[in-house]
Design a protein around this motif. Structure first.
Motif, PDB file in Angstrom:
ATOM      1  N   ALA A  57       0.869  -1.172   0.000  1.00  9.85           N
ATOM      2  CA  ALA A  57       0.000   0.000   0.000  1.00  9.85           C
ATOM      3  C   ALA A  57       0.910   1.227   0.000  1.00  9.85           C
ATOM      4  CB  ALA A  57      -0.886   0.001   1.241  1.00  9.85           C
ATOM      5  N   ARG A  58       0.476   2.284  -0.670  1.00 10.21           N
ATOM      6  CA  ARG A  58       1.294   3.502  -0.749  1.00 10.21           C
ATOM      7  C   ARG A  58       1.616   4.027   0.649  1.00 10.21           C
ATOM      8  NH1 ARG A  58      -0.125   9.535  -2.501  1.00 10.21           N
ATOM      9  NH2 ARG A  58      -1.285   9.251  -0.662  1.00 10.21           N
ATOM     10  N   VAL A  59       2.860   4.371   0.863  1.00  8.52           N
ATOM     11  CA  VAL A  59       3.312   4.897   2.150  1.00  8.52           C
ATOM     12  C   VAL A  59       3.000   6.389   2.211  1.00  8.52           C
ATOM     13  CG1 VAL A  59       5.316   5.298   3.642  1.00  8.52           C
ATOM     14  CG2 VAL A  59       5.158   3.196   2.295  1.00  8.52           C
ATOM     15  N   LEU A  71       5.249   9.279  12.087  1.00  8.50           N
ATOM     16  CA  LEU A  71       5.187   7.847  11.858  1.00  8.50           C
ATOM     17  C   LEU A  71       4.751   7.616  10.421  1.00  8.50           C
ATOM     18  CD1 LEU A  71       1.849   7.138  11.903  1.00  8.50           C
ATOM     19  CD2 LEU A  71       2.252   7.670  14.287  1.00  8.50           C
ATOM     20  N   LEU A  72       4.807   6.401  10.001  1.00  5.64           N
ATOM     21  CA  LEU A  72       4.359   6.091   8.645  1.00  5.64           C
ATOM     22  C   LEU A  72       2.926   5.570   8.688  1.00  5.64           C
ATOM     23  CD1 LEU A  72       7.456   4.257   7.148  1.00  5.64           C
ATOM     24  CD2 LEU A  72       6.786   6.639   6.873  1.00  5.64           C
ATOM     25  N   GLN A  73       2.163   5.917   7.675  1.00  4.00           N
ATOM     26  CA  GLN A  73       0.819   5.392   7.496  1.00  4.00           C
ATOM     27  C   GLN A  73       0.733   4.846   6.082  1.00  4.00           C
ATOM     28  OE1 GLN A  73      -1.725   8.726   8.312  1.00  4.00           O
ATOM     29  NE2 GLN A  73      -1.594   8.465  10.511  1.00  4.00           N
ATOM     30  N   TYR A  74      -0.323   4.098   5.805  1.00 10.70           N
ATOM     31  CA  TYR A  74      -0.461   3.475   4.497  1.00 10.70           C
ATOM     32  C   TYR A  74      -1.846   3.752   3.927  1.00 10.70           C
ATOM     33  CZ  TYR A  74       3.683   1.117   6.120  1.00 10.70           C
ATOM     34  OH  TYR A  74       4.934   0.862   6.605  1.00 10.70           O
ATOM     35  N   ASP A  75      -1.896   3.954   2.617  1.00 17.20           N
ATOM     36  CA  ASP A  75      -3.157   4.132   1.911  1.00 17.20           C
ATOM     37  C   ASP A  75      -3.488   2.792   1.253  1.00 17.20           C
ATOM     38  OD1 ASP A  75      -5.287   4.713   0.268  1.00 17.20           O
ATOM     39  OD2 ASP A  75      -4.349   6.445  -0.688  1.00 17.20           O
ATOM     40  N   GLU A  76      -4.310   1.985   1.922  1.00 17.82           N
ATOM     41  CA  GLU A  76      -4.631   0.641   1.441  1.00 17.82           C
ATOM     42  C   GLU A  76      -5.352   0.660   0.095  1.00 17.82           C
ATOM     43  OE1 GLU A  76      -3.511  -2.136   2.732  1.00 17.82           O
ATOM     44  OE2 GLU A  76      -2.625  -1.168   4.484  1.00 17.82           O
ATOM     45  N   GLY A  77      -5.960   1.784  -0.275  1.00 22.66           N
ATOM     46  CA  GLY A  77      -6.664   1.896  -1.539  1.00 22.66           C
ATOM     47  C   GLY A  77      -5.766   2.225  -2.712  1.00 22.66           C
ATOM     48  N   ASP A  78      -4.475   2.364  -2.472  1.00 25.00           N
ATOM     49  CA  ASP A  78      -3.517   2.753  -3.518  1.00 25.00           C
ATOM     50  C   ASP A  78      -2.361   1.756  -3.496  1.00 25.00           C
ATOM     51  OD1 ASP A  78      -2.038   4.104  -5.411  1.00 25.00           O
ATOM     52  OD2 ASP A  78      -1.873   5.959  -4.275  1.00 25.00           O
ATOM     53  N   GLN A  79      -2.515   0.655  -4.245  1.00 29.11           N
ATOM     54  CA  GLN A  79      -1.517  -0.416  -4.238  1.00 29.11           C
ATOM     55  C   GLN A  79      -0.388  -0.136  -5.227  1.00 29.11           C
ATOM     56  OE1 GLN A  79      -1.600  -3.251  -2.094  1.00 29.11           O
ATOM     57  NE2 GLN A  79      -3.032  -1.826  -1.150  1.00 29.11           N
ATOM     58  N   HIS A  80       0.834  -0.360  -4.778  1.00 28.30           N
ATOM     59  CA  HIS A  80       2.032  -0.113  -5.582  1.00 28.30           C
ATOM     60  C   HIS A  80       2.869  -1.379  -5.682  1.00 28.30           C
ATOM     61  CE1 HIS A  80       2.314   4.532  -5.122  1.00 28.30           C
ATOM     62  NE2 HIS A  80       1.081   4.125  -5.271  1.00 28.30           N
ATOM     63  N   VAL A  81       3.629  -1.476  -6.763  1.00 22.45           N
ATOM     64  CA  VAL A  81       4.655  -2.507  -6.891  1.00 22.45           C
ATOM     65  C   VAL A  81       5.993  -1.782  -6.859  1.00 22.45           C
ATOM     66  CG1 VAL A  81       4.631  -2.520  -9.437  1.00 22.45           C
ATOM     67  CG2 VAL A  81       5.394  -4.553  -8.179  1.00 22.45           C
ATOM     68  N   VAL A  82       6.965  -2.384  -6.175  1.00 23.35           N
ATOM     69  CA  VAL A  82       8.280  -1.764  -5.996  1.00 23.35           C
ATOM     70  C   VAL A  82       9.318  -2.590  -6.746  1.00 23.35           C
ATOM     71  CG1 VAL A  82      10.017  -1.065  -4.309  1.00 23.35           C
ATOM     72  CG2 VAL A  82       7.589  -0.881  -3.749  1.00 23.35           C
ATOM     73  N   CYS A  83      10.060  -1.934  -7.628  1.00 21.06           N
ATOM     74  CA  CYS A  83      11.075  -2.630  -8.417  1.00 21.06           C
ATOM     75  C   CYS A  83      12.135  -3.229  -7.482  1.00 21.06           C
ATOM     76  CB  CYS A  83      11.724  -1.693  -9.427  1.00 21.06           C
ATOM     77  SG  CYS A  83      12.901  -2.560 -10.499  1.00 21.06           S
ATOM     78  N   PRO A  84      12.427  -4.519  -7.649  1.00 20.03           N
ATOM     79  CA  PRO A  84      13.418  -5.150  -6.772  1.00 20.03           C
ATOM     80  C   PRO A  84      14.847  -4.680  -7.004  1.00 20.03           C
ATOM     81  CG  PRO A  84      12.666  -6.706  -8.445  1.00 20.03           C
ATOM     82  CD  PRO A  84      11.830  -5.468  -8.592  1.00 20.03           C
ATOM     83  N   TRP A  85      15.118  -4.014  -8.120  1.00 18.41           N
ATOM     84  CA  TRP A  85      16.483  -3.557  -8.388  1.00 18.41           C
ATOM     85  C   TRP A  85      16.820  -2.246  -7.697  1.00 18.41           C
ATOM     86  CZ3 TRP A  85      18.064  -4.463 -14.178  1.00 18.41           C
ATOM     87  CH2 TRP A  85      18.126  -5.839 -14.429  1.00 18.41           C
ATOM     88  N   HIS A  86      15.988  -1.214  -7.850  1.00 14.73           N
ATOM     89  CA  HIS A  86      16.350   0.107  -7.343  1.00 14.73           C
ATOM     90  C   HIS A  86      15.253   0.780  -6.517  1.00 14.73           C
ATOM     91  CE1 HIS A  86      19.023  -0.399 -10.939  1.00 14.73           C
ATOM     92  NE2 HIS A  86      19.897  -0.171  -9.979  1.00 14.73           N
TER      93      HIS A  86
END
Length: 121
Positions: A57-59, A71-86
């Motif tokens: 979920a978007r941070v 602190l950090l919170q998350y927007d569960e309605g906004d899903q992201h994929v994070v590139c494993p390289w960078h």
């Protein structure tokens, strides 16, 4: 154009994905909010395998009145994929990069026929 049978539509659960080889193309298919979204498995930053990254979920970093992050919170309605390289983040519904509007994932064409997912490349 070539049509590739991937799997039954029900084989990809909510929040899930399937990465498949379609000829010379690798495609990631994700189910977000009940909808299927397909992306070429190439990060626009350095061509890393974006579709194989972690899904989050978007941070959100809430800033207090003194300009400090509490602190950090998350927007569960906004899903992201994070590139494993960078670590570049992309919205799974729009393909847009979080933090760099010039970068966007390349959408793949899919079709649903008789309950089965097909990729067209």
């Amino acid at each position: 154009m070539t049509d590739y049978l991937v799997c039954d539509e029900s084989d990809i659960a909510e929040g899930g994905r399937r990465v498949v080889q379609c000829g010379q193309h690798e495609i990631g298919i994700f189910r977000i909010k009940g909808q299927l979204h397909a992306w070429h498995n190439i990060c626009p930053h350095r061509q890393g395998p974006i579709c194989q990254g972690h899904i989050y979920a978007r941070v959100i970093e809430p800033v207090d009145e003194r300009g400090q992050v509490r602190l950090l919170q998350y927007d569960e309605g906004d899903q992201h994929v994070v590139c494993p390289w960078h670590g570049y983040e992309f919205n799974l519904e729009t393909g847009r990069c979080n933090g760099n509007d010039r970068m966007k994932l390349f959408r793949a064409e899919i079709a649903i026929r008789d309950g089965a997912i097909h990729v067209i490349v």
